[in-house]
Scaffold this motif. Structure first.
Motif, PDB file in Angstrom:
ATOM      1  N   THR A   7       0.828  -1.200   0.000  1.00  0.00           N
ATOM      2  CA  THR A   7       0.000   0.000   0.000  1.00  0.00           C
ATOM      3  C   THR A   7       0.866   1.255   0.000  1.00  0.00           C
ATOM      4  O   THR A   7       2.015   1.234   0.448  1.00  0.00           O
ATOM      5  CB  THR A   7      -0.925   0.034   1.232  1.00  0.00           C
ATOM      6  OG1 THR A   7      -0.129   0.205   2.416  1.00  0.00           O
ATOM      7  CG2 THR A   7      -1.739  -1.240   1.348  1.00  0.00           C
ATOM      8  N   ALA A   8       0.281   2.342  -0.476  1.00  0.00           N
ATOM      9  CA  ALA A   8       1.007   3.619  -0.494  1.00  0.00           C
ATOM     10  C   ALA A   8       1.310   4.076   0.928  1.00  0.00           C
ATOM     11  O   ALA A   8       2.414   4.551   1.219  1.00  0.00           O
ATOM     12  CB  ALA A   8       0.182   4.670  -1.243  1.00  0.00           C
ATOM     13  N   SER A   9       0.345   3.937   1.833  1.00  0.00           N
ATOM     14  CA  SER A   9       0.575   4.341   3.226  1.00  0.00           C
ATOM     15  C   SER A   9       1.694   3.519   3.855  1.00  0.00           C
ATOM     16  O   SER A   9       2.549   4.056   4.573  1.00  0.00           O
ATOM     17  CB  SER A   9      -0.710   4.173   4.041  1.00  0.00           C
ATOM     18  OG  SER A   9      -1.746   4.971   3.540  1.00  0.00           O
ATOM     19  N   GLY A  10       1.685   2.208   3.600  1.00  0.00           N
ATOM     20  CA  GLY A  10       2.723   1.355   4.154  1.00  0.00           C
ATOM     21  C   GLY A  10       4.107   1.725   3.652  1.00  0.00           C
ATOM     22  O   GLY A  10       5.068   1.803   4.423  1.00  0.00           O
ATOM     23  N   ARG A  11       4.219   1.954   2.351  1.00  0.00           N
ATOM     24  CA  ARG A  11       5.523   2.332   1.779  1.00  0.00           C
ATOM     25  C   ARG A  11       5.997   3.680   2.323  1.00  0.00           C
ATOM     26  O   ARG A  11       7.193   3.891   2.539  1.00  0.00           O
ATOM     27  CB  ARG A  11       5.422   2.382   0.259  1.00  0.00           C
ATOM     28  CG  ARG A  11       5.164   1.027  -0.380  1.00  0.00           C
ATOM     29  CD  ARG A  11       4.893   1.142  -1.864  1.00  0.00           C
ATOM     30  NE  ARG A  11       4.522  -0.149  -2.441  1.00  0.00           N
ATOM     31  CZ  ARG A  11       4.155  -0.327  -3.700  1.00  0.00           C
ATOM     32  NH1 ARG A  11       4.100   0.706  -4.530  1.00  0.00           N
ATOM     33  NH2 ARG A  11       3.840  -1.528  -4.141  1.00  0.00           N
TER      34      ARG A  11
END
Length: 259
Positions: A145-149
């Protein structure tokens, strides 16, 4: 009087003893069998069970019907989310995601770093009839996910390594950290924004921009998510530019100064 001051305020011992079970569940981050939970809380299973029955009645703990394992319940989740929502950066960012959802036409969310990883604490639905649903309390994948990255790119290396290990322990199918991921994280730090196309869910894409505090630490992400077919993933496009600008504005309000 002096003896009372040395001992501190008097509490209720049974609550403190039972609280060790809640602390053990929070520390482990997954449902546990009675014997394993009791061992983690350093008490006999026969002693732990009555506390768990009471916690289930309150909603602090729930028991899985199939396996019989115990995990944190809905009230524990609500208390955790309320605590996170009272965090000043979240209150500051909440009206901004409403504005961005209306401006960009996609669902917006605020994610903060919780004890299991990036966690959604606020959602602003897209005004358009086609939008992607996100739920409060959802924990986002570090890799997919973008948030995770985004969090993986800006958090301290030891925190990120521990989070990847915990994610792999909970999901044996999770991909390990590798050179490809490190290249993604370097690109996030270079551009100041993270993206994901068809990451955790096929057909769904996302952007995530960081918000920093006065010491330059990431405190939350502004995340836009929508159908891949209508989602602009151009890093110089309107959506990425608007998210970066919003993140920088909020960061400055929190005392951050760009190097």
């Amino acid at each position: 009087m002096e003896e009372e001051q040395e001992r501190g305020p008097r509490g209720i011992q049974s609550i403190e003893v039972g609280g060790q079970l809640l602390l053990a569940l929070a520390h482990q981050g997954r449902p546990l069998a009675l014997k394993d939970l009791a061992r983690a809380a350093e008490m006999p299973p026969a002693k732990a069970h009555p506390y768990l029955v009471s916690f289930i009645k309150l909603g602090l703990v729930e028991q899985e019907a199939a396996s019989g394992r115990y995990g944190l319940g809905p009230l524990a989740l609500q208390l955790g989310l309320i605590s996170l929502q009272q965090y000043e950066p979240v209150r500051l960012a909440t009206p901004r995601i409403e504005e961005l959802a209306a401006e960009l036409g996609h669902t917006m969310a605020i994610a903060v770093w919780g004890n299991r990883g990036p966690t959604i604490v606020r959602v602003a639905e897209a005004p358009s009839p086609v939008h992607i649903s996100m739920r409060h309390g959802t924990v986002m994948s570090l890799r997919g996910t973008a948030s995770g990255r985004l969090f993986a790119a800006y958090l301290p290396a030891d925190v990120v390594a521990a989070a990847f290990a915990a994610e792999a322990a909970l999901d044996p199918a999770a991909l390990p950290r590798d050179a490809e991921l490190d290249a993604w994280l370097a690109e996030v730090r270079r551009t100041g924004i993270a993206s994901a196309r068809d990451g955790a869910v096929v057909g769904v894409s996302a952007w995530a921009a960081p918000v920093f505090d006065d010491r330059g630490r990431i405190v939350l992400s502004l995340t836009a998510i929508g159908p891949s077919g209508s989602f602009d993933l151009d890093p110089t496009g309107q959506m990425a530019t608007a998210l970066r600008r919003a993140g920088e504005d909020l960061s400055r309000q929190l005392g951050w100064r760009q190097d």
